[in-house]
Design a protein around this motif. Structure first.
Motif, mmCIF file in Angstrom:
data_model
loop_
_atom_site.group_PDB
_atom_site.id
_atom_site.type_symbol
_atom_site.label_atom_id
_atom_site.label_comp_id
_atom_site.label_asym_id
_atom_site.label_seq_id
_atom_site.Cartn_x
_atom_site.Cartn_y
_atom_site.Cartn_z
ATOM 1 N N GLU A 46 0.817 -1.205 0.000
ATOM 2 C CA GLU A 46 0.000 0.000 0.000
ATOM 3 C C GLU A 46 0.851 1.255 0.000
ATOM 4 O OE1 GLU A 46 -2.505 0.436 3.419
ATOM 5 O OE2 GLU A 46 -0.833 0.547 4.828
ATOM 6 N N PHE A 47 0.258 2.299 -0.551
ATOM 7 C CA PHE A 47 0.906 3.590 -0.664
ATOM 8 C C PHE A 47 1.055 4.254 0.700
ATOM 9 C CE2 PHE A 47 1.973 7.644 -2.302
ATOM 10 C CZ PHE A 47 1.183 8.597 -1.667
ATOM 11 N N VAL A 48 2.207 4.879 0.921
ATOM 12 C CA VAL A 48 2.441 5.646 2.137
ATOM 13 C C VAL A 48 2.615 7.133 1.796
ATOM 14 C CG1 VAL A 48 3.979 6.031 4.096
ATOM 15 C CG2 VAL A 48 3.478 3.687 3.339
ATOM 16 N N GLU A 61 -3.891 8.922 3.620
ATOM 17 C CA GLU A 61 -4.686 9.516 4.692
ATOM 18 C C GLU A 61 -4.317 8.918 6.045
ATOM 19 O OE1 GLU A 61 -8.852 9.595 3.790
ATOM 20 O OE2 GLU A 61 -9.431 9.838 5.890
ATOM 21 N N SER A 62 -3.951 7.652 6.060
ATOM 22 C CA SER A 62 -3.657 6.955 7.312
ATOM 23 C C SER A 62 -2.385 7.454 7.990
ATOM 24 C CB SER A 62 -3.555 5.456 7.064
ATOM 25 O OG SER A 62 -2.515 5.175 6.142
ATOM 26 N N GLU A 88 -0.735 -0.668 13.814
ATOM 27 C CA GLU A 88 -1.147 -0.909 12.427
ATOM 28 C C GLU A 88 -0.155 -0.371 11.405
ATOM 29 O OE1 GLU A 88 -2.948 0.509 14.890
ATOM 30 O OE2 GLU A 88 -4.211 2.149 14.120
ATOM 31 N N ASP A 89 0.873 0.325 11.856
ATOM 32 C CA ASP A 89 1.953 0.754 10.957
ATOM 33 C C ASP A 89 2.978 -0.354 10.739
ATOM 34 O OD1 ASP A 89 1.852 3.961 12.564
ATOM 35 O OD2 ASP A 89 1.015 3.436 10.600
ATOM 36 N N THR A 90 2.852 -1.448 11.468
ATOM 37 C CA THR A 90 3.777 -2.565 11.326
ATOM 38 C C THR A 90 3.725 -3.131 9.915
ATOM 39 O OG1 THR A 90 3.667 -3.171 13.665
ATOM 40 C CG2 THR A 90 4.305 -4.898 12.110
ATOM 41 N N ALA A 91 4.888 -3.178 9.264
ATOM 42 C CA ALA A 91 4.965 -3.636 7.875
ATOM 43 C C ALA A 91 6.426 -3.606 7.432
ATOM 44 C CB ALA A 91 4.135 -2.737 6.955
#
Length: 124
Positions: A46-48, A61-62, A88-91
């Motif tokens: 996903e885009f950051v 947006e997140s 939820e930023d874990t990635a």
């Protein structure tokens, strides 16, 4: 040919901060559209955030208001400052560049050069 390498990942508690770096070789990194993406286990990439020639930056947006993209043309590098981190930023976080465009894009499919990624883990 451009090669990208991310660094700066690690494990932090919720509310903490990390600064990711993307080091690049090759001239086009300084002029072409660049982006940060992330991929959590079992989820799509996903885009950051992304930055275009001229410096315009867009954010998901997140992460808006918590993450900041910057660049250092002299070092041929790009950075992602991540504050107020959440679980939820874990990635795995990736930097990427568009070899044929100066523009940024929110779509991973528009980027053709990628780094190997760096793991970010945020615990409660």
């Amino acid at each position: 040919q451009v090669h990208l390498v991310e660094s700066g990942g690690g494990s932090v508690q919720a509310g903490g901060s990390l600064r990711l770096s993307c080091a690049a070789s090759g001239q086009l990194f300084s002029t072409n559209g660049k982006g940060w993406f992330r991929q959590a286990p079992g989820k799509e990439r996903e885009f950051v955030a992304a930055i275009k020639w001229g410096g315009n930056i867009v954010y998901a947006e997140s992460v808006e208001g918590r993450f900041t993209v910057s660049r250092d043309p002299a070092k041929n590098a790009m950075y992602l400052q991540m504050n107020s981190l959440k679980p939820e930023d874990t990635a795995v976080y990736y930097c990427a560049v568009r070899s044929r465009s100066y523009d940024h894009s929110r779509s991973p499919a528009d980027y053709d050069i990628w780094g190997p990624g760096t793991q970010v883990t945020v615990s409660t």
